[in-house]
Design an enzyme around this catalytic site. Structure first.
Site, short mmCIF file in Angstrom:
data_model
loop_
_atom_site.label_atom_id
_atom_site.label_comp_id
_atom_site.label_asym_id
_atom_site.label_seq_id
_atom_site.Cartn_x
_atom_site.Cartn_y
_atom_site.Cartn_z
N ASP A 1 0.82 -1.20 0.00
CA ASP A 1 0.00 0.00 0.00
C ASP A 1 0.86 1.26 0.00
OD1 ASP A 1 -2.59 1.44 0.47
OD2 ASP A 1 -1.61 1.95 2.37
N GLU B 1 1.27 -0.44 -5.11
CA GLU B 1 0.31 0.62 -5.40
C GLU B 1 1.13 1.91 -5.46
OE1 GLU B 1 -3.42 3.17 -3.67
OE2 GLU B 1 -1.79 2.46 -2.42
#
Length: 754
Positions: free
Chosen positions: A433, A486
């Protein structure tokens, strides 16, 4: 790289080196030490408690027993009453013994019951300097083997060995429901070189709850801290760690794990179903409770299998205190959340997935952590895990701390955690993330709000080094897994090998493709001719990274509406647009990711507090959309032209890129074998276009393998009667061509059959 030693210790109990024999009682405990112990301020409990030789053959056993009305030392058949030396419960037994005594302490409680137990302070150190040194080795897996609450056996006695890194603390104690959360009763030993505190508590049973009580460097008592390496935790809103020990799953996925080692993800089909376990489905008849891991194994896994997804990606399931964070503010990175069951239950979920041929990816959050008092923030009274300067250590956007990646123990803690999930729990990959927030020192900051690196730049050199080492470690020790970034910027080489200067990820989310194409498809068809570049721009860089095309949870929250809700037009057109868009996506270079609910046209924006609206499948439009995604997945996996050269420009060929006036776009996808060709054609207007000629690379019959306008999906059933033969008529720079009927708001995929 040397692995940490096993925590299990066999043979006789280790002991502290005996003190030199002296006459008299020169080594009797000093009253000041007793006072410090009873105030829970003494930093060297083993120097005071336990067995001490105070003269030639003369021994004292000392214990802090606030819960005791009386206490006795039991040596063989001999019972030696302990003298209360402090009214708060400091007891001492003095006796002669020819050697270090093997004893137990019988404690008589205020309720007149007696319990005999072993003394934690009769045991020597259970760690060694080599193990502690490994905690600084980024990429090693020592952290979860050395730290935490390990179920071990020492000298034939089972119990738990606790170890925690808190180098700046004055004193650390284990507290829990087994000692009335009293920090005086189980203070820990400090390894000065390494800053690790450890204590073996014999005869402690699984299932209890514990935390660490810490006095900071200024002597102040901190809020009780959960174990950073807890393997299980209480279900929120409770915050204690749970005594489980390093989980030992019973695996049935040996065949999967063996085949995984040989996987080549870049050249294989990957279609990911992104899931938030707490809201995929609930049990309304039982207070809207969550499904358990085992129930999810029985329902979610068969559903994903039927739908043709190759992987399930879980939004973060590492333990987190706040439901509304969706798991992105974790506190216990080594514990699967207890919301859905135990660690054993979670491993059964993984077993079920692998037995069904489905991989499990975990959304992993090394970029930040929350400010909760029981968490990592100011863990030992200092900024231990985070930077002290808020310009480096605080995320303004999310109100969270940022890890200090320049501290080797912190990077090792995180890298070991990555390996833990892939190796210990057999997970098949990590989606990392917020990588962009890790790479840039000035991420979401104005001038003056960040500190340049040593060269004056905005690159976070320590985070870059951490990411590279973590990727190297995971691919080295867990072959066949994948790491996915990401990352929303143009940082070069995110999914390139570290030896070429890349970050070493296997894949990168293509955020640009997602933003551009969603912007296009949300326009009314009459306006799309002015935004045709949103469809084509992504192909300019499509092969610069190993991309995954994400339609993730982030696109259906915070007022953005559902995917279906983004579509323009009346109800029929909304579904037709979404069907055409999915066909376009599955035909586009790049692996696929779709958030739950998108596959059947969830109408409402995602709400983490309630189930998806499964009743919508009673409607033919929603059922048709679900059937379309299922069929796309199965066609995709069966058609090498659609996946085998995802990352190679040679696997893609434009056929129609400039027909903005008609909103038609077409290309060829090519497999690794000669003649493996799929033609993808999208018509993004609500107009049927008969006799539309498209050039194709080779002669042959082109089977209409997919038509998003099929009646079974809810479409108008305009098509090409199952397929078209290429004719030797040049078009679009090709020697052969197809004449097609293009359905309205639809995508066709035609597969060459020789």
């Amino acid at each position: 790289m040397q692995a940490a030693a096993s925590p299990r210790v066999s043979g006789p109990a280790p002991s502290r080196p005996a003190r030199p024999p002296v006459a008299g009682r020169d080594y009797a405990v000093h009253p000041d030490a007793v006072e410090a112990m009873m105030r829970a301020e003494h930093g060297d409990p083993f120097g005071v408690l336990g067995p001490h030789e105070v003269g030639e053959g003369q021994w004292e056993v000392r214990a802090v027993l606030p819960e005791a009305r009386a206490a006795t030392v039991v040596v063989g058949e001999t019972r030696v009453p302990m003298e209360r030396r402090h009214p708060a419960g400091f007891f001492v037994a003095s006796f002669a013994h020819p050697q270090r005594p093997d004893y137990r302490i019988a404690v008589e409680g205020w309720d007149n019951t007696e319990r005999t137990r072993r003394d934690p302070y009769e045991y020597g150190a259970t760690l060694n300097q080599q193990e502690i040194g490994l905690l600084r080795d980024v990429g090693n897996d020592a952290v979860h083997r050395v730290l935490g609450a390990q179920a071990v056996e020492i000298g034939g006695t089972p119990g738990f060995r606790f170890a925690v890194w808190a180098p700046n603390a004055r004193r650390v104690s284990v507290v829990g429901d087994f000692n009335d959360w009293d920090g005086r009763r189980h203070p820990m030993r400090l390894w000065q070189d390494g800053g690790v505190w450890e204590l073996f508590i014999p005869e402690l049973k699984k299932g209890g709850h514990y935390k660490f009580e810490i006095r900071g460097p200024d002597g102040a008592l901190l809020p009780l801290k959960a174990d950073p390496v807890a393997f299980a935790a209480q279900q929120p809103p409770e915050t204690a760690s749970r005594l489980e020990g390093l989980p030992s799953p019973v695996w049935r996925d040996q065949a999967w794990m063996q085949s995984r080692n040989a996987l080549d993800h870049r050249h294989g089909p990957i279609s990911i179903y992104e899931v938030h376990l707490g809201s995929w489905a609930r049990v309304p008849g039982e207070g809207n409770r969550y499904l358990t891991y085992r129930e999810l194994a029985e329902r979610l896994i068969p559903y994903a299998k039927e739908m043709g997804f190759t992987h399930i990606e879980l939004l973060p399931i590492t333990e987190h205190p706040f439901d509304g964070s969706w798991g992105y503010q974790p506190v216990s990175l080594y514990a699967p959340t207890s919301r859905f069951g135990s660690p054993e239950d979670f491993s059964e979920f993984v077993n079920a997935a692998h037995e069904a041929g489905i991989g499990i990816l975990l959304d992993w959050v090394p970029g930040h952590f929350p400010l909760d008092a029981h968490g990592l923030g100011q863990f030992d009274g200092t900024h231990l895990y985070e930077h002290a300067d808020p310009r480096q250590g605080f995320h303004q956007d999310w109100g969270t701390y940022i890890y200090n990646f320049g501290r080797t123990e912190v990077s090792a803690f995180l890298a070991s955690n990555a390996r833990f999930w892939l190796e210990h729990y057999h997970l098949d990959g990590l989606r990392v993330d917020a990588v962009a927030s890790m790479l840039y020192l000035d991420y979401s900051r104005r001038a003056g709000e960040w500190i340049p690196n040593q060269y004056g730049g905005n690159e976070n050199l320590e985070a870059i080094d951490f990411l590279r080492k973590t990727n190297e470690a995971t691919y080295s020790h867990a072959p066949g897994t994948m790491t996915v970034a990401e990352e929303s910027t143009s940082w070069p080489g995110v999914s390139h090998p570290t030896y070429t200067g890349g970050l070493g990820f296997g894949f990168k989310w293509n955020m640009g493709w997602m933003h551009d194409t969603l912007r296009f498809i949300s326009k009314e068809p009459v306006h799309r001719r002015y935004h045709h570049h949103d469809l084509t721009f992504g192909l300019l860089y499509a092969f610069s990274e190993n991309f995954i095309l994400p339609l993730s949870h982030d696109e259906v929250v915070h007022g953005k509406g559902s995917l279906l809700g983004k579509m323009p037009g009346d109800r029929w057109q909304k579904f037709a647009n979404l069907r055409a868009y999915f066909g376009f996506m599955w035909g586009h270079p790049g692996k696929k990711l779709l958030f739950m609910g998108g596959e059947f046209g969830q109408e409402k924006e995602w709400n983490h507090n309630q189930s998806l609206d499964w009743h919508l499948l009673d409607d033919p439009f929603h059922a048709g959309l679900k059937a379309l995604v299922r069929d796309l997945n199965h066609l995709y996996a069966a058609t090498p032209a659609l996946y085998a050269r995802d990352t190679e420009a040679a696997g893609f060929q434009w056929l129609v890129s400039d027909d903005a006036e008609n909103n038609v776009i077409a290309w060829a996808r090519k497999g690794r074998e000669p003649g493996e060709i799929a033609i993808v054609v999208s018509n993004f207007t609500p107009v049927v276009r008969h006799g539309y000629r498209i050039g194709v690379p080779m002669a042959g019959h082109y089977r209409e393998a997919f038509n998003s306008d099929a009646e079974g999906y809810g479409g108008s059933n305009v098509g090409n009667y199952g397929g078209v033969d290429a004719v030797a008529e040049a078009s679009h720079g090709q020697g052969h061509s197809l004449t097609l009927s293009l359905p309205p708001l639809a995508t066709l995929i035609l597969v060459r059959q020789g």
